[in-house]
Design an enzyme around this catalytic site. Structure first.
Site, PDB file in Angstrom:
ATOM      1  N   ASN A  11       0.874  -1.178   0.000  1.00  0.00           N
ATOM      2  CA  ASN A  11       0.000   0.000   0.000  1.00  0.00           C
ATOM      3  C   ASN A  11       0.909   1.225   0.000  1.00  0.00           C
ATOM      4  O   ASN A  11       1.507   1.547   1.018  1.00  0.00           O
ATOM      5  CB  ASN A  11      -0.894  -0.036   1.249  1.00  0.00           C
ATOM      6  CG  ASN A  11      -1.705   1.237   1.415  1.00  0.00           C
ATOM      7  OD1 ASN A  11      -1.771   2.070   0.506  1.00  0.00           O
ATOM      8  ND2 ASN A  11      -2.329   1.384   2.576  1.00  0.00           N
ATOM      9  N   LYS A  13       0.068   4.230  -0.253  1.00  0.00           N
ATOM     10  CA  LYS A  13      -0.573   5.427   0.344  1.00  0.00           C
ATOM     11  C   LYS A  13      -0.358   6.631  -0.583  1.00  0.00           C
ATOM     12  O   LYS A  13      -0.318   6.443  -1.797  1.00  0.00           O
ATOM     13  CB  LYS A  13      -0.038   5.660   1.762  1.00  0.00           C
ATOM     14  CG  LYS A  13      -0.136   4.377   2.600  1.00  0.00           C
ATOM     15  CD  LYS A  13       0.121   4.573   4.067  1.00  0.00           C
ATOM     16  CE  LYS A  13      -0.013   3.232   4.775  1.00  0.00           C
ATOM     17  NZ  LYS A  13       0.131   3.331   6.221  1.00  0.00           N
ATOM     18  N   HIS A  96      -9.296   1.238   5.268  1.00  0.00           N
ATOM     19  CA  HIS A  96      -7.999   1.473   5.923  1.00  0.00           C
ATOM     20  C   HIS A  96      -8.206   2.463   7.071  1.00  0.00           C
ATOM     21  O   HIS A  96      -9.012   3.392   6.965  1.00  0.00           O
ATOM     22  CB  HIS A  96      -6.990   2.023   4.915  1.00  0.00           C
ATOM     23  CG  HIS A  96      -5.585   1.998   5.453  1.00  0.00           C
ATOM     24  ND1 HIS A  96      -5.137   2.928   6.355  1.00  0.00           N
ATOM     25  CD2 HIS A  96      -4.571   1.137   5.248  1.00  0.00           C
ATOM     26  CE1 HIS A  96      -3.885   2.640   6.683  1.00  0.00           C
ATOM     27  NE2 HIS A  96      -3.522   1.554   6.022  1.00  0.00           N
ATOM     28  N   GLU A  98      -6.567   4.884   7.993  1.00  0.00           N
ATOM     29  CA  GLU A  98      -6.333   6.283   7.619  1.00  0.00           C
ATOM     30  C   GLU A  98      -7.566   6.868   6.930  1.00  0.00           C
ATOM     31  O   GLU A  98      -7.856   8.057   7.073  1.00  0.00           O
ATOM     32  CB  GLU A  98      -5.069   6.380   6.744  1.00  0.00           C
ATOM     33  CG  GLU A  98      -3.819   6.150   7.592  1.00  0.00           C
ATOM     34  CD  GLU A  98      -2.634   5.543   6.867  1.00  0.00           C
ATOM     35  OE1 GLU A  98      -2.617   5.526   5.622  1.00  0.00           O
ATOM     36  OE2 GLU A  98      -1.713   5.060   7.561  1.00  0.00           O
ATOM     37  N   GLU A 166      -4.785  -4.575  10.897  1.00  0.00           N
ATOM     38  CA  GLU A 166      -3.780  -3.523  11.031  1.00  0.00           C
ATOM     39  C   GLU A 166      -4.027  -2.743  12.317  1.00  0.00           C
ATOM     40  O   GLU A 166      -4.853  -1.816  12.331  1.00  0.00           O
ATOM     41  CB  GLU A 166      -3.849  -2.558   9.841  1.00  0.00           C
ATOM     42  CG  GLU A 166      -3.586  -3.217   8.501  1.00  0.00           C
ATOM     43  CD  GLU A 166      -3.022  -2.232   7.476  1.00  0.00           C
ATOM     44  OE1 GLU A 166      -2.021  -2.578   6.858  1.00  0.00           O
ATOM     45  OE2 GLU A 166      -3.555  -1.113   7.340  1.00  0.00           O
ATOM     46  N   GLY A 172       3.199   2.570  10.662  1.00  0.00           N
ATOM     47  CA  GLY A 172       4.182   3.629  10.489  1.00  0.00           C
ATOM     48  C   GLY A 172       4.961   3.980  11.736  1.00  0.00           C
ATOM     49  O   GLY A 172       5.638   5.008  11.781  1.00  0.00           O
ATOM     50  N   SER A 211       3.957  -1.848  10.185  1.00  0.00           N
ATOM     51  CA  SER A 211       5.404  -1.923  10.386  1.00  0.00           C
ATOM     52  C   SER A 211       6.010  -3.276  10.014  1.00  0.00           C
ATOM     53  O   SER A 211       6.937  -3.738  10.672  1.00  0.00           O
ATOM     54  CB  SER A 211       5.767  -1.543  11.822  1.00  0.00           C
ATOM     55  OG  SER A 211       5.407  -0.190  12.078  1.00  0.00           O
TER      56      SER A 211
HETATM   57  P1  13P Z   1       3.463   0.613   7.480  1.00  0.00           P
HETATM   58  O1  13P Z   1       3.933  -0.704   6.898  1.00  0.00           O
HETATM   59  O2  13P Z   1       4.143   1.787   6.879  1.00  0.00           O
HETATM   60  O3  13P Z   1       3.428   0.580   8.954  1.00  0.00           O
HETATM   61  O4  13P Z   1       1.919   0.773   6.993  1.00  0.00           O
HETATM   62  C1  13P Z   1       1.038  -0.273   7.188  1.00  0.00           C
HETATM   63  C2  13P Z   1      -0.213   0.039   6.486  1.00  0.00           C
HETATM   64  O5  13P Z   1      -0.965   0.907   6.886  1.00  0.00           O
HETATM   65  C3  13P Z   1      -0.515  -0.728   5.262  1.00  0.00           C
HETATM   66  O6  13P Z   1      -1.821  -0.505   4.824  1.00  0.00           O
END
Ligand code: 13P
Length: 252
Positions: A11, A13, A96, A98, A166, A172, A211
Site C-alpha cells: 500500500n 498510500k 484502511h 487512515e 492492522e 508507520g 510496520s
Molecule cells: P506501514 O507498513 O508503513 O506501517 O503501513 C502499514 C499500512 O498501513 C498498510 O496498509
C-alpha cells in the site's frame, strides 16, 4: 502451515510519481519464478494504469487504495470501483484506518465500498484494527469483532475478500504486536468469519499489516494464522518489498 496462498500487498498510500514505476519494474525482475505467493501493488490512483502496463507478463497484480460506493455521479474527486477495474486494478483496499480516521468512514460506508468493489469484479482487502487506547483498555478483540460485523457484507466469499488486521498503533511506528497477540487476533478474526460464512469464511485470507519490514517479516509470517501482509512504507523500495515477499514464500 496454511493451505492458503499467501498474499503480500504493498500500500503506497499518498506516495509515488511516475519515476516510482521503476520500483515495480525492479520487483517484477527480482521475483522468484514462481513467486510462491500472490503479490499486489496498490499505488496512488494516478499510477494504476501505468502500473498495470509495467506489471504486464508478471504475476504482480495492481490494486486501488479506496473507492466510492457508487458507479458514477456528482462526487468530485472520488473514483468508482469500476474506474479502478477499467484502469487495470484487480484489488481494492477498503476501510484502511487512515480513511476511517481522515475521512470519517464508518463501518456502513466501508461495507458499501466493499460491495462496490465486488460489483466491479475486484477482490476486496478490508482493513480492521484497534487503536492503542482500545488495546490498552483490553478492547482489541471486541473492537475488531465489531468492525467485522459492521463492515463485512453478507456477500463475502473466500475468493472476493481478504481481511487485513492492522493495529492502528503499529502503522508507520516501527512497533508491532507480539506474535502471541497477532496469533490471538488472527484466530479471533478467523473464528468470526467461519461462524458467519462457514467453510468460505474459514478460507478467507487474513493479512497482518503495521510496520512489516524485511527484518521482522519472517517472524511475522511464522505466526499461526498469518496469510500474508499489507505493507506500507517498506513496499516503496523494491529491495525491501522483495525481501518481505521472499520471507512469505512457503518453506519447501
Ligand atoms: P506501514 O507498513 O508503513 O506501517 O503501513 C502499514 C499500512 O498501513 C498498510 O496498509
Amino acid at each position: 502451515m496454511t493451505a492458503k496462498t499467501r498474499l503480500v500487498a504493498g500500500n503506497w498510500k499518498m506516495n509515488g510519481s511516475k519515476a516510482s514505476l521503476m520500483e515495480i519494474e525492479a520487483v517484477k525482475t527480482g521475483l522468484a519464478n514462481p513467486p510462491g505467493v500472490e503479490v499486489a501493488v496498490c499505488p496512488p490512483a494516478t499510477l494504476i494504469s501505468r502500473a498495470h502496463i509495467v506489471v504486464g507478463g508478471s504475476p504482480i497484480l495492481v490494486g486501488g487504495q479506496d473507492c466510492h460506493a457508487e458507479v458514477s455521479g456528482a462526487h468530485t474527486g472520488d473514483l468508482a470501483a469500476e474506474m479502478l477495474a477499467d484502469a487495470g486494478a484487480t484489488y481494492v483496499i477498503v476501510g484502511h484506518s487512515e480513511r476511517r480516521a481522515d475521512h470519517g468512514e464508518t463501518d456502513a460506508v466501508v461495507r458499501a465500498k466493499a460491495e462496490a468493489g465486488w460489483r466491479a469484479g475486484l477482490t476486496v482487502i478490508l482493513c480492521v484494527g484497534e487503536t492503542r487506547a482500545q488495546r490498552e483498555a483490553g478492547e482489541a478483540l471486541a473492537v475488531v469483532e465489531g468492525q467485522l460485523a459492521g463492515s463485512v457484507p453478507d456477500g463475502a466469499r473466500a475468493r472476493n475478500l481478504v481481511i487485513a488486521y492492522e493495529p492502528v498503533w503499529a502503522i508507520g511506528t516501527g512497533l508491532t504486536p507480539t506474535g502471541a497477540d497477532i496469533a490471538e487476533m488472527h484466530a479471533h478474526i478467523g473464528a468470526r468469519l467461519a461462524e458467519r460464512f462457514g467453510e468460505d469464511g474459514a478460507g478467507m485470507r487474513i493479512l497482518y499489516g503495521g510496520s512489516v519490514k524485511p527484518d521482522n517479516a519472517a517472524e511475522i509470517f511464522a505466526v499461526a494464522g498469518v496469510d500474508g501482509a499489507l505493507v506500507g512504507g517498506a513496499s516503496l523500495k523494491a529491495a525491501d518489498f522483495l525481501a518481505i515477499i521472499n520471507a512469505a514464500r512457503p518453506a519447501e
